[in-house]
Design an enzyme around this catalytic site. Structure first.
Site, PDB file in Angstrom:
ATOM      1  N   LEU A 107     108.498 114.024  32.084  1.00  0.00           N
ATOM      2  CA  LEU A 107     109.701 114.692  31.593  1.00  0.00           C
ATOM      3  C   LEU A 107     109.217 115.910  30.820  1.00  0.00           C
ATOM      4  O   LEU A 107     108.236 115.818  30.077  1.00  0.00           O
ATOM      5  CB  LEU A 107     110.501 113.780  30.655  1.00  0.00           C
ATOM      6  N   ASP A 108     109.885 117.039  30.984  1.00  0.00           N
ATOM      7  CA  ASP A 108     109.480 118.245  30.267  1.00  0.00           C
ATOM      8  C   ASP A 108     109.393 117.986  28.767  1.00  0.00           C
ATOM      9  O   ASP A 108     110.105 117.133  28.219  1.00  0.00           O
ATOM     10  CB  ASP A 108     110.477 119.384  30.517  1.00  0.00           C
ATOM     11  N   TYR A 109     108.560 118.754  28.106  1.00  0.00           N
ATOM     12  CA  TYR A 109     108.352 118.639  26.658  1.00  0.00           C
ATOM     13  C   TYR A 109     109.668 118.656  25.883  1.00  0.00           C
ATOM     14  O   TYR A 109     109.871 117.870  24.961  1.00  0.00           O
ATOM     15  CB  TYR A 109     107.447 119.796  26.223  1.00  0.00           C
TER      16      TYR A 109
END
Length: 254
Positions: A107-109
């Protein structure tokens, strides 16, 4: 497990929960893997599933117990077990687990929400494989009042990336509009996973995204978890999820 069964070395390493199959292939390419005392030279090498395997002269043993967790990843946490920039990672939340576990996919930051964490290399490798499509559901907090026409555009499809890749949501709906804050919540589900896929879809539909959260993968939901919390999957959820991916594999392999 029968000693007569043979598999590729990288698959056995992944199934034992040591590293992902891709990482295992890199280790083999770097000549860091030995099977029964011999350095593995070829990625196509197949050996008995109960062979002695060593990486950097450390024994790779099968995990005695399989662990499956749902983790509610907070925003601004890296979805890896190590970050060279020393930012907070998923590993910081799983120190109490008595074996090495790792996230399934990314999952993106700056994206929060559901991510699976396990030591089951076979399942992790399968779920992350781009060939197999798992339905993932997201909620997007966006600026302004979103129209039905805009949401319908996500269902009809948009083009993203430099190669004009055409993609569409499986489902999309307006969950809520807050007139005081002039914000909408849109829920959408996709079965693909290019980098920043949902963000790019929303941008292509000219939707001004503020925050993104993943709420569901197939039949697995966050339920009452709060950011930073995790729980074990129930035996039913594990069986059901395995059933889903085996059905997907049969469909794609046929």
């Amino acid at each position: 497990m029968s000693s007569h069964q043979i598999e590729r070395v990288q698959k056995i390493i992944a199934n034992r929960g040591y590293v992902s199959r891709r990482k295992a292939e890199k280790l083999i390419s770097e000549h860091r893997v030995k099977v029964n005392g011999e350095v593995v030279q070829d990625l196509g090498t197949k050996v008995s599933v109960d062979a002695q395997i060593m990486v950097d002269n450390h024994l790779v043993e099968p995990a005695a117990q399989k662990y499956y967790f749902i983790f509610y990843k907070p925003r601004n946490v890296v979805s890896t077990m190590y970050d060279p920039k020393h930012r907070k990672t998923i590993a910081d939340y799983f120190k109490a687990v008595p074996t090495r576990v790792y996230p399934v996919g990314r999952l993106d930051y700056d994206v929060s929400g559901l991510i699976l964490v396990t030591n089951d290399g076979e399942m992790a490798n399968f779920v992350m494989h781009p060939r197999y499509e798992f339905i993932k559901t997201y909620q997007a907090l966006v600026n302004g009042k979103t129209s039905k026409q805009t949401v319908n555009q996500l269902l009809k499809g948009v083009t993203i990336d430099d190669d004009n890749y055409f993609t569409k949501a499986l489902t999309a709906r307006i969950v809520n509009y807050n007139p005081d804050k002039n914000e909408s919540i849109i829920e959408l589900s996709i079965a693909e996973g290019r980098k920043h896929h949902v963000k790019k879809m929303l941008a292509a539909a000219e939707i001004d995204l503020k925050k993104l959260m993943r709420t569901k993968i197939e039949n697995i939901e966050l339920d009452q978890l709060k950011p930073g919390e995790y729980r074990s999957l129930t035996p039913y959820e594990v069986r059901s999820f395995y059933g889903t991916y085996k059905a997907v594999r049969r469909k794609t392999d046929s």
